[in-house]
Design an enzyme around this catalytic site. Structure first.
Site, PDB file in Angstrom:
ATOM      1  N   GLU A 119      42.133  43.676  34.661  1.00 21.14           N
ATOM      2  CA  GLU A 119      43.642  43.180  34.610  1.00 21.14           C
ATOM      3  C   GLU A 119      43.973  41.882  33.409  1.00 21.14           C
ATOM      4  OE1 GLU A 119      43.875  42.951  39.362  1.00 21.14           O
ATOM      5  OE2 GLU A 119      42.422  41.181  38.683  1.00 21.14           O
ATOM      6  N   GLU A 153      43.069  34.160  38.842  1.00 21.70           N
ATOM      7  CA  GLU A 153      43.394  32.797  39.322  1.00 21.70           C
ATOM      8  C   GLU A 153      42.484  31.492  39.728  1.00 21.70           C
ATOM      9  OE1 GLU A 153      45.576  35.500  42.109  1.00 21.70           O
ATOM     10  OE2 GLU A 153      46.668  35.605  40.581  1.00 21.70           O
ATOM     11  N   SER A 185      50.670  44.449  37.974  1.00 17.18           N
ATOM     12  CA  SER A 185      51.703  45.240  39.011  1.00 17.18           C
ATOM     13  C   SER A 185      52.190  46.198  38.537  1.00 17.18           C
ATOM     14  CB  SER A 185      52.631  44.231  37.726  1.00 17.18           C
ATOM     15  OG  SER A 185      52.899  43.183  37.486  1.00 17.18           O
ATOM     16  N   ASN A 198      44.549  42.965  47.402  1.00 16.36           N
ATOM     17  CA  ASN A 198      44.332  41.119  47.200  1.00 16.36           C
ATOM     18  C   ASN A 198      45.539  40.774  47.609  1.00 16.36           C
ATOM     19  OD1 ASN A 198      42.646  38.932  46.448  1.00 16.36           O
ATOM     20  ND2 ASN A 198      44.070  38.845  44.403  1.00 16.36           N
ATOM     21  N   GLY A 204      51.121  40.019  38.258  1.00 19.09           N
ATOM     22  CA  GLY A 204      52.372  38.683  39.166  1.00 19.09           C
ATOM     23  C   GLY A 204      53.538  38.936  38.511  1.00 19.09           C
ATOM     24  N   LYS A 238      45.572  37.660  48.292  1.00 15.17           N
ATOM     25  CA  LYS A 238      45.572  36.628  47.494  1.00 15.17           C
ATOM     26  C   LYS A 238      45.469  35.581  48.667  1.00 15.17           C
ATOM     27  CE  LYS A 238      47.873  38.299  43.340  1.00 15.17           C
ATOM     28  NZ  LYS A 238      47.810  37.784  42.460  1.00 15.17           N
ATOM     29  N   HIS A 266      38.139  36.986  39.638  1.00 17.67           N
ATOM     30  CA  HIS A 266      39.393  36.684  39.637  1.00 17.67           C
ATOM     31  C   HIS A 266      40.288  35.816  38.788  1.00 17.67           C
ATOM     32  CE1 HIS A 266      44.307  37.227  40.472  1.00 17.67           C
ATOM     33  NE2 HIS A 266      43.658  38.616  40.837  1.00 17.67           N
TER      34      HIS A 266
HETATM   35  C1  PEP Z   1      45.915  41.098  41.347  1.00 13.54           C
HETATM   36  O1  PEP Z   1      45.954  39.974  41.743  1.00 13.54           O
HETATM   37  O2  PEP Z   1      44.723  41.308  41.366  1.00 13.54           O
HETATM   38  C2  PEP Z   1      47.135  41.902  40.695  1.00 13.54           C
HETATM   39  C3  PEP Z   1      46.749  42.408  40.140  1.00 13.54           C
HETATM   40  O3  PEP Z   1      48.261  40.992  41.161  1.00 13.54           O
HETATM   41  P1  PEP Z   1      49.777  42.057  41.191  1.00 13.54           P
HETATM   42  O4  PEP Z   1      49.165  43.537  41.521  1.00 13.54           O
HETATM   43  O5  PEP Z   1      50.659  41.706  41.999  1.00 13.54           O
HETATM   44  O6  PEP Z   1      50.084  42.077  39.519  1.00 13.54           O
END
Ligand code: PEP
Length: 247
Positions: A164, A96, A210, A10, A170, A12, A94
């Site tokens: 997630e 976000e 992460s 992703n 993040g 973003k 997601h």
């Molecule tokens: C994501 O945006 O779906 C995600 C898992 O981000 P990160 O790997 O940066 O934590």
């Protein structure tokens, strides 16, 4: 039935024309094992460019689609438009989008059904916030999010679930393999009890939050973790190691 490993990236709201070119060059240089699916999600504006430049064994997703095929919905794109551009995947729900754009559980379910009906496969994201984990209601939260999807979607063949935990996205704070496995096993049981045994056996459940080149192998060794949705590390060379984490 063995579930093929799945690694999503992703991007973003990151990148430029020059960055996309560099990322495509990087991705085209990766080895993609036959039992592994790789799908990357650039910002909408770059989806077509990236889709045209990537080698065939890496697919592209949009990061969002709407619940109408066309019309007066300024700023939105439809799954029918993705199909028109030869794009096979979309990331929906997601955290976000849920947080900053106030997408409800029900809207995510509706978007998922609409994309599937248009012939676009869906990476459907769910996950609890830190305060929900601390209140010991993680399973209730993810079950509620799954139900909102299941209320709209009967056939899960073209759905990949991404678990997630919001506190892990993040932040550099990855869930332990045991924490992730526990939720993944719960989700698989939920699918068996609320959708079908087939959906439980065949639906890929990804972990996201992460994930990096250093922690991916221990997570990938867990029986109910079928791959990853990767944010930050999908923009770096270590994404190639994550793709190989089940090998
Ligand atoms: C994501 O945006 O779906 C995600 C898992 O981000 P990160 O790997 O940066 O934590």
């Amino acid at each position: 039935m063995a579930r093929n490993f799945f690694v999503g990236g992703n991007w973003k709201m990151n990148g430029s024309v020059a960055d996309c070119k560099k990322l495509v060059d990087m991705l085209n240089g990766f080895q993609v094992p036959a039992n592994t699916e790789v799908v990357v999600a650039p910002p909408a504006l770059y989806v077509d460019r990236v889709n045209q430049a990537l080698k065939k064994d890496i697919k592209v997703a949009a990061q969002n689609t709407y619940i109408k095929p066309s019309g007066a919905y300024t700023g939105e794109i439809s799954p029918q438009m993705l199909k028109d551009m030869g794009v096979e995947w979309v990331v929906l729900g997601h955290s976000e989008r849920r947080e900053y754009f106030k997408e409800s559980d029900d809207l995510v379910g509706e978007k998922t059904a609409f994309a599937l009906a248009a012939g676009v496969s869906v990476i459907a994201c769910i996950g609890e916030k830190l305060e929900e984990r601390e209140a010991n209601i993680t399973n209730d939260v993810v079950a509620r999010q799954m139900k909102a999807i299941a209320d709209h979607v009967k056939d899960w063949t073209h759905v990949v679930v991404a678990y997630e935990p919001v506190w892990a996205i993040g932040t550099g704070k990855v869930a332990t393999p045991e924490q992730a496995q526990d939720v993944h096993a719960f989700l698989r049981k939920w699918l068996a009890e609320n959708v079908s045994q087939k959906a439980a056996d065949e639906t890929r459940i990804l972990y996201g939050g992460s994930v990096n080149g250093a922690n991916c192998k221990t997570l990938a060794a867990k029986p109910d973790i079928d791959g990853f949705l990767v944010g930050g590390a999908s923009l770096k060379p270590e994404f190639g190691d994550i793709i190989l984490s089940r090998q």
